[in-house]
Design a protein around this motif. Structure first.
Motif, PDB file in Angstrom:
ATOM      1  N   MET A 227       0.847  -1.188   0.000  1.00 33.22           N
ATOM      2  CA  MET A 227       0.000   0.000   0.000  1.00 33.22           C
ATOM      3  C   MET A 227       0.883   1.239   0.000  1.00 33.22           C
ATOM      4  N   ALA A 228       0.345   2.328  -0.550  1.00 35.71           N
ATOM      5  CA  ALA A 228       1.082   3.585  -0.625  1.00 35.71           C
ATOM      6  C   ALA A 228       1.350   4.133   0.771  1.00 35.71           C
ATOM      7  N   ASN A 229       2.538   4.674   0.959  1.00 36.65           N
ATOM      8  CA  ASN A 229       2.942   5.145   2.278  1.00 36.65           C
ATOM      9  C   ASN A 229       2.691   6.634   2.509  1.00 36.65           C
ATOM     10  N   THR A 230       2.755   7.435   1.460  1.00 37.27           N
ATOM     11  CA  THR A 230       2.587   8.874   1.637  1.00 37.27           C
ATOM     12  C   THR A 230       1.202   9.305   1.170  1.00 37.27           C
ATOM     13  N   ALA A 231       0.797  10.473   1.639  1.00 35.05           N
ATOM     14  CA  ALA A 231      -0.506  11.018   1.232  1.00 35.05           C
ATOM     15  C   ALA A 231      -0.540  11.230  -0.276  1.00 35.05           C
ATOM     16  N   GLN A 232       0.582  11.691  -0.808  1.00 35.59           N
ATOM     17  CA  GLN A 232       0.677  11.925  -2.249  1.00 35.59           C
ATOM     18  C   GLN A 232       0.498  10.618  -3.024  1.00 35.59           C
ATOM     19  N   ALA A 233       1.133   9.563  -2.553  1.00 34.78           N
ATOM     20  CA  ALA A 233       1.027   8.269  -3.224  1.00 34.78           C
ATOM     21  C   ALA A 233      -0.384   7.698  -3.105  1.00 34.78           C
ATOM     22  N   ARG A 234      -1.010   7.898  -1.955  1.00 37.43           N
ATOM     23  CA  ARG A 234      -2.385   7.428  -1.775  1.00 37.43           C
ATOM     24  C   ARG A 234      -3.332   8.147  -2.744  1.00 37.43           C
ATOM     25  N   LYS A 235      -3.108   9.451  -2.893  1.00 41.18           N
ATOM     26  CA  LYS A 235      -3.948  10.224  -3.811  1.00 41.18           C
ATOM     27  C   LYS A 235      -3.749   9.744  -5.250  1.00 41.18           C
ATOM     28  N   ARG A 236      -2.517   9.456  -5.618  1.00 37.85           N
ATOM     29  CA  ARG A 236      -2.239   8.979  -6.976  1.00 37.85           C
ATOM     30  C   ARG A 236      -2.949   7.653  -7.236  1.00 37.85           C
ATOM     31  N   VAL A 237      -2.991   6.781  -6.241  1.00 36.60           N
ATOM     32  CA  VAL A 237      -3.676   5.496  -6.390  1.00 36.60           C
ATOM     33  C   VAL A 237      -5.149   5.736  -6.713  1.00 36.60           C
ATOM     34  N   LEU A 238      -5.776   6.660  -5.982  1.00 35.79           N
ATOM     35  CA  LEU A 238      -7.185   6.965  -6.210  1.00 35.79           C
ATOM     36  C   LEU A 238      -7.395   7.592  -7.585  1.00 35.79           C
ATOM     37  N   GLN A 239      -6.531   8.515  -7.943  1.00 38.78           N
ATOM     38  CA  GLN A 239      -6.656   9.180  -9.239  1.00 38.78           C
ATOM     39  C   GLN A 239      -6.469   8.192 -10.385  1.00 38.78           C
ATOM     40  N   ASN A 240      -5.474   7.323 -10.244  1.00 41.51           N
ATOM     41  CA  ASN A 240      -5.215   6.338 -11.298  1.00 41.51           C
ATOM     42  C   ASN A 240      -6.417   5.434 -11.508  1.00 41.51           C
ATOM     43  N   GLU A 241      -7.067   5.037 -10.434  1.00 39.13           N
ATOM     44  CA  GLU A 241      -8.240   4.175 -10.542  1.00 39.13           C
ATOM     45  C   GLU A 241      -9.391   4.902 -11.242  1.00 39.13           C
ATOM     46  N   ASN A 242      -9.607   6.166 -10.881  1.00 41.30           N
ATOM     47  CA  ASN A 242     -10.661   6.950 -11.525  1.00 41.30           C
ATOM     48  C   ASN A 242     -10.392   7.132 -13.009  1.00 41.30           C
ATOM     49  N   HIS A 243      -9.138   7.420 -13.342  1.00 38.37           N
ATOM     50  CA  HIS A 243      -8.766   7.591 -14.746  1.00 38.37           C
ATOM     51  C   HIS A 243      -8.927   6.281 -15.509  1.00 38.37           C
ATOM     52  N   ARG A 244      -8.548   5.189 -14.894  1.00 41.26           N
ATOM     53  CA  ARG A 244      -8.664   3.876 -15.543  1.00 41.26           C
ATOM     54  C   ARG A 244     -10.131   3.575 -15.866  1.00 41.26           C
ATOM     55  N   LEU A 245     -11.016   3.840 -14.909  1.00 44.37           N
ATOM     56  CA  LEU A 245     -12.435   3.585 -15.136  1.00 44.37           C
ATOM     57  C   LEU A 245     -13.011   4.486 -16.222  1.00 44.37           C
ATOM     58  N   ARG A 246     -12.625   5.750 -16.207  1.00 46.21           N
ATOM     59  CA  ARG A 246     -13.122   6.688 -17.218  1.00 46.21           C
ATOM     60  C   ARG A 246     -12.613   6.303 -18.603  1.00 46.21           C
ATOM     61  N   ASN A 247     -11.338   5.942 -18.688  1.00 48.25           N
ATOM     62  CA  ASN A 247     -10.767   5.538 -19.972  1.00 48.25           C
ATOM     63  C   ASN A 247     -11.440   4.276 -20.498  1.00 48.25           C
ATOM     64  N   ALA A 248     -11.695   3.312 -19.613  1.00 46.07           N
ATOM     65  CA  ALA A 248     -12.347   2.067 -20.018  1.00 46.07           C
ATOM     66  C   ALA A 248     -13.747   2.353 -20.537  1.00 46.07           C
ATOM     67  N   SER A 249     -14.442   3.257 -19.881  1.00 47.18           N
ATOM     68  CA  SER A 249     -15.794   3.614 -20.300  1.00 47.18           C
ATOM     69  C   SER A 249     -15.786   4.255 -21.682  1.00 47.18           C
ATOM     70  N   MET A 250     -14.856   5.158 -21.912  1.00 55.18           N
ATOM     71  CA  MET A 250     -14.791   5.841 -23.206  1.00 55.18           C
ATOM     72  C   MET A 250     -14.349   4.890 -24.309  1.00 55.18           C
ATOM     73  N   ARG A 251     -13.446   3.966 -23.982  1.00 55.41           N
ATOM     74  CA  ARG A 251     -12.994   2.975 -24.966  1.00 55.41           C
ATOM     75  C   ARG A 251     -14.156   2.061 -25.345  1.00 55.41           C
ATOM     76  N   SER A 252     -14.970   1.694 -24.356  1.00 54.45           N
ATOM     77  CA  SER A 252     -16.136   0.857 -24.600  1.00 54.45           C
ATOM     78  C   SER A 252     -17.151   1.601 -25.472  1.00 54.45           C
ATOM     79  N   ARG A 253     -17.343   2.872 -25.180  1.00 55.04           N
ATOM     80  CA  ARG A 253     -18.266   3.697 -25.969  1.00 55.04           C
ATOM     81  C   ARG A 253     -17.804   3.773 -27.421  1.00 55.04           C
ATOM     82  N   LEU A 254     -16.511   3.924 -27.613  1.00 57.13           N
ATOM     83  CA  LEU A 254     -15.935   3.969 -28.960  1.00 57.13           C
ATOM     84  C   LEU A 254     -16.250   2.676 -29.714  1.00 57.13           C
ATOM     85  N   ARG A 255     -16.027   1.548 -29.072  1.00 55.36           N
ATOM     86  CA  ARG A 255     -16.268   0.256 -29.715  1.00 55.36           C
ATOM     87  C   ARG A 255     -17.750   0.080 -30.050  1.00 55.36           C
TER      88      ARG A 255
END
Length: 92
Positions: A1-29
Motif C-alpha cells: 500500500m502507498a505510504n505517503t498522502a501523495q502516493a495514496r492520492k495517486r492510487v485513487l486518481q489512477n483508478e478513476n482515470h482507468r475507469l473513465r478511460n475504459a468507459s470511453m474505450r467501450s463507448r468507442l467500440r
C-alpha cells in the motif's frame, strides 16, 4: 500500500482515470459496431448516420489520448471506406 498522502492520492486518481478511460474505450467500440451492423444489414442511410456519430466519438477519444491518433484515423478511414463501398454496390 502507498505510504505517503501523495502516493495514496495517486492510487485513487489512477483508478478513476482507468475507469473513465475504459468507459470511453467501450463507448468507442459500441459506436464502431453500430456502423458495422448497419453496413452488414445493407442499410446505407443508417450507416451514414452511424458513421457521422462514430467519427465524432473517435475524434474525442483520440483527443483525450485514450486511443492513438493514428489508430483513430485508421478506424475512421476503414469505416468510411465500407460505407462508401455500399453506395457503389447499390448503384449497380
Amino acid at each position: 500500500m502507498a505510504n505517503t498522502a501523495q502516493a495514496r492520492k495517486r492510487v485513487l486518481q489512477n483508478e478513476n482515470h482507468r475507469l473513465r478511460n475504459a468507459s470511453m474505450r467501450s463507448r468507442l467500440r459500441t459506436y464502431v459496431k453500430k456502423v458495422l451492423k448497419a453496413v452488414h444489414a445493407g442499410n446505407q442511410e443508417e450507416a451514414r448516420v452511424a458513421l457521422h456519430a462514430a467519427e465524432s466519438v473517435i475524434d474525442k477519444t483520440a483527443g483525450k489520448g485514450i486511443v492513438h491518433p493514428n489508430a483513430a484515423a485508421r478506424t475512421k478511414s476503414r469505416l468510411s471506406a465500407r460505407v462508401k463501398a455500399m453506395g457503389s454496390v447499390s448503384a449497380h
